[in-house]
Scaffold this motif. Structure first.
Motif, PDB file in Angstrom:
ATOM      1  N   VAL A  52       0.837  -1.206   0.000  1.00 57.59           N
ATOM      2  CA  VAL A  52       0.000   0.000   0.000  1.00 57.59           C
ATOM      3  C   VAL A  52       0.872   1.255   0.000  1.00 57.59           C
ATOM      4  CG1 VAL A  52      -1.594   1.365   1.422  1.00 57.59           C
ATOM      5  CG2 VAL A  52      -2.039  -1.071   1.033  1.00 57.59           C
ATOM      6  N   ILE A  53       1.933   1.242   0.816  1.00 58.02           N
ATOM      7  CA  ILE A  53       2.820   2.417   0.893  1.00 58.02           C
ATOM      8  C   ILE A  53       3.496   2.659  -0.456  1.00 58.02           C
ATOM      9  CG2 ILE A  53       4.883   3.372   1.998  1.00 58.02           C
ATOM     10  CD1 ILE A  53       4.028   1.764   4.549  1.00 58.02           C
ATOM     11  N   LEU A  54       3.996   1.582  -1.071  1.00 56.62           N
ATOM     12  CA  LEU A  54       4.650   1.764  -2.377  1.00 56.62           C
ATOM     13  C   LEU A  54       3.639   2.197  -3.439  1.00 56.62           C
ATOM     14  CD1 LEU A  54       7.213   1.728  -4.036  1.00 56.62           C
ATOM     15  CD2 LEU A  54       6.889  -0.726  -4.415  1.00 56.62           C
ATOM     16  N   ASP A  55       2.415   1.686  -3.351  1.00 56.14           N
ATOM     17  CA  ASP A  55       1.375   2.110  -4.302  1.00 56.14           C
ATOM     18  C   ASP A  55       1.134   3.620  -4.217  1.00 56.14           C
ATOM     19  OD1 ASP A  55       1.060  -0.431  -5.282  1.00 56.14           O
ATOM     20  OD2 ASP A  55      -0.783  -0.868  -4.170  1.00 56.14           O
ATOM     21  N   LYS A  67      -2.469  14.431  -2.726  1.00 59.06           N
ATOM     22  CA  LYS A  67      -2.269  14.789  -1.313  1.00 59.06           C
ATOM     23  C   LYS A  67      -2.048  13.501  -0.510  1.00 59.06           C
ATOM     24  CE  LYS A  67      -2.859  19.275  -1.413  1.00 59.06           C
ATOM     25  NZ  LYS A  67      -1.809  19.440  -2.444  1.00 59.06           N
ATOM     26  N   ILE A  68      -0.777  13.225  -0.212  1.00 61.10           N
ATOM     27  CA  ILE A  68      -0.437  12.012   0.521  1.00 61.10           C
ATOM     28  C   ILE A  68       0.466  12.410   1.683  1.00 61.10           C
ATOM     29  CG2 ILE A  68       0.705   9.762   0.387  1.00 61.10           C
ATOM     30  CD1 ILE A  68       0.086   9.912  -2.702  1.00 61.10           C
ATOM     31  N   ASP A  69       0.123  11.924   2.874  1.00 62.16           N
ATOM     32  CA  ASP A  69       0.912  12.230   4.067  1.00 62.16           C
ATOM     33  C   ASP A  69       2.051  11.211   4.178  1.00 62.16           C
ATOM     34  OD1 ASP A  69       1.993  12.702   6.529  1.00 62.16           O
ATOM     35  OD2 ASP A  69       0.089  12.652   7.630  1.00 62.16           O
ATOM     36  N   PHE A  70       3.194  11.540   3.584  1.00 63.20           N
ATOM     37  CA  PHE A  70       4.311  10.595   3.585  1.00 63.20           C
ATOM     38  C   PHE A  70       4.971  10.493   4.952  1.00 63.20           C
ATOM     39  CE2 PHE A  70       3.977  11.141  -1.078  1.00 63.20           C
ATOM     40  CZ  PHE A  70       3.833   9.802  -1.401  1.00 63.20           C
ATOM     41  N   GLU A  75       5.863   6.409   9.255  1.00 64.58           N
ATOM     42  CA  GLU A  75       5.573   5.829  10.579  1.00 64.58           C
ATOM     43  C   GLU A  75       5.027   4.412  10.422  1.00 64.58           C
ATOM     44  OE1 GLU A  75       2.849   8.509  12.499  1.00 64.58           O
ATOM     45  OE2 GLU A  75       4.273  10.186  12.363  1.00 64.58           O
ATOM     46  N   LYS A  76       4.106   4.251   9.467  1.00 57.92           N
ATOM     47  CA  LYS A  76       3.528   2.922   9.227  1.00 57.92           C
ATOM     48  C   LYS A  76       4.609   1.936   8.788  1.00 57.92           C
ATOM     49  CE  LYS A  76      -1.129   4.298   7.714  1.00 57.92           C
ATOM     50  NZ  LYS A  76      -2.006   4.355   6.533  1.00 57.92           N
ATOM     51  N   LEU A  77       5.493   2.420   7.919  1.00 56.86           N
ATOM     52  CA  LEU A  77       6.549   1.546   7.398  1.00 56.86           C
ATOM     53  C   LEU A  77       7.466   1.063   8.514  1.00 56.86           C
ATOM     54  CD1 LEU A  77       7.893   0.264   4.897  1.00 56.86           C
ATOM     55  CD2 LEU A  77       9.283   2.341   4.710  1.00 56.86           C
ATOM     56  N   ALA A  78       7.776   1.950   9.457  1.00 54.23           N
ATOM     57  CA  ALA A  78       8.672   1.583  10.566  1.00 54.23           C
ATOM     58  C   ALA A  78       8.109   0.396  11.345  1.00 54.23           C
ATOM     59  CB  ALA A  78       8.880   2.779  11.487  1.00 54.23           C
ATOM     60  N   GLU A  79       6.779   0.274  11.370  1.00 58.14           N
ATOM     61  CA  GLU A  79       6.146  -0.835  12.095  1.00 58.14           C
ATOM     62  C   GLU A  79       6.246  -2.156  11.331  1.00 58.14           C
ATOM     63  OE1 GLU A  79       2.167   0.583  12.703  1.00 58.14           O
ATOM     64  OE2 GLU A  79       2.893   2.384  13.736  1.00 58.14           O
ATOM     65  N   LEU A 104      13.264   6.065   0.066  1.00 60.63           N
ATOM     66  CA  LEU A 104      12.402   6.678  -0.949  1.00 60.63           C
ATOM     67  C   LEU A 104      11.404   7.641  -0.297  1.00 60.63           C
ATOM     68  CD1 LEU A 104      10.980   7.070  -3.644  1.00 60.63           C
ATOM     69  CD2 LEU A 104      10.134   4.732  -3.495  1.00 60.63           C
ATOM     70  N   LEU A 105      10.809   7.233   0.815  1.00 58.09           N
ATOM     71  CA  LEU A 105       9.869   8.114   1.526  1.00 58.09           C
ATOM     72  C   LEU A 105      10.582   9.372   2.031  1.00 58.09           C
ATOM     73  CD1 LEU A 105       7.668   5.630   3.609  1.00 58.09           C
ATOM     74  CD2 LEU A 105       7.101   6.752   1.447  1.00 58.09           C
ATOM     75  N   ASP A 106      11.848   9.216   2.444  1.00 58.39           N
ATOM     76  CA  ASP A 106      12.618  10.380   2.903  1.00 58.39           C
ATOM     77  C   ASP A 106      12.657  11.462   1.823  1.00 58.39           C
ATOM     78  OD1 ASP A 106      13.135   9.240   5.350  1.00 58.39           O
ATOM     79  OD2 ASP A 106      15.177   8.605   4.844  1.00 58.39           O
TER      80      ASP A 106
END
Length: 196
Positions: A52-55, A67-70, A75-79, A104-106
């Motif tokens: 989902v995050i990569l999508d 509008k995406i809150d990266f 935070e979700k990815l860290a989990e 990539l999110l960075d």
């Protein structure tokens, strides 16, 4: 190959941020099967959450003002990281997938000039570790030669060259779709592992 000449890293760093993000997204896509296989064998991790995050990253590459809150996605990815005390080969490869997507999110959250090199090296590092594990060569010099000449490493270098060439071209909606398909690589990861 352009990688041997040293021009590869310079070309990567010269790319504008969106092209770097496309390059990283393709490599992340190709790392996903390693994460999925780890999750299936260990019971840890969440391939769907990772996907989902990569999508969302792909969506941003197509729709620039999406509008995406990266920050939240990071935070979700860290989990989704493997447990810190799992030092298995599979956990380390799954962690590489998380690290690459995190880099990539960075770039989507602000400045991260080294991220594109980090993702490139992370993918190659996983291939190197896999070759070292499977070849079982003790002699460092022979091992280095084995890694350099190994078909998986040649494939990794060729793949990254092809992705770089692709992102240096057009990046319209259709091109981004083609990049995504390139990254999916028929469901085969950089280690030659398949999800089926």
């Amino acid at each position: 190959m352009s990688q041997a000449s040293g021009g590869f890293h310079q070309r990567l760093q010269r790319l504008e941020p969106r092209r770097q993000q496309a390059f990283m997204a393709v490599l992340c896509e190709r790392l996903l099967p390693n994460y999925v296989l780890y999750a299936q064998t260990s019971g840890y991790g969440d391939p769907h959450g990772w996907r989902v995050i990569l999508d969302l990253v792909w969506e941003r590459l197509v729709v620039h003002d999406a509008k995406i809150d990266f920050e939240r996605q990071a935070e979700k990815l860290a989990e989704l990281e493997p447990p810190a005390d799992d030092d298995s080969f599979g956990a380390r490869r799954a962690l590489e997938a998380v690290v690459a997507l995190s880099a990539l999110l960075d770039t989507l959250r602000g400045e991260a000039p080294e991220a594109v090199l980090e993702v490139s090296r992370t993918s190659k590092g996983g291939v190197r570790a896999f070759i070292e594990l499977t070849e079982g060569e003790e002699d460092a010099g022979r091992l280095a030669a084995l890694v350099r000449d190994h078909p998986l490493m040649a494939d990794e270098n060729d793949f990254q060259d092809a992705v770089l060439e692709a992102v240096e071209g057009s990046l319209d909606r259709d091109a981004v779709k083609l990049l995504r398909r390139l990254g999916r690589n028929g469901g085969v990861s950089n280690l030659g592992l398949s999800m089926d």
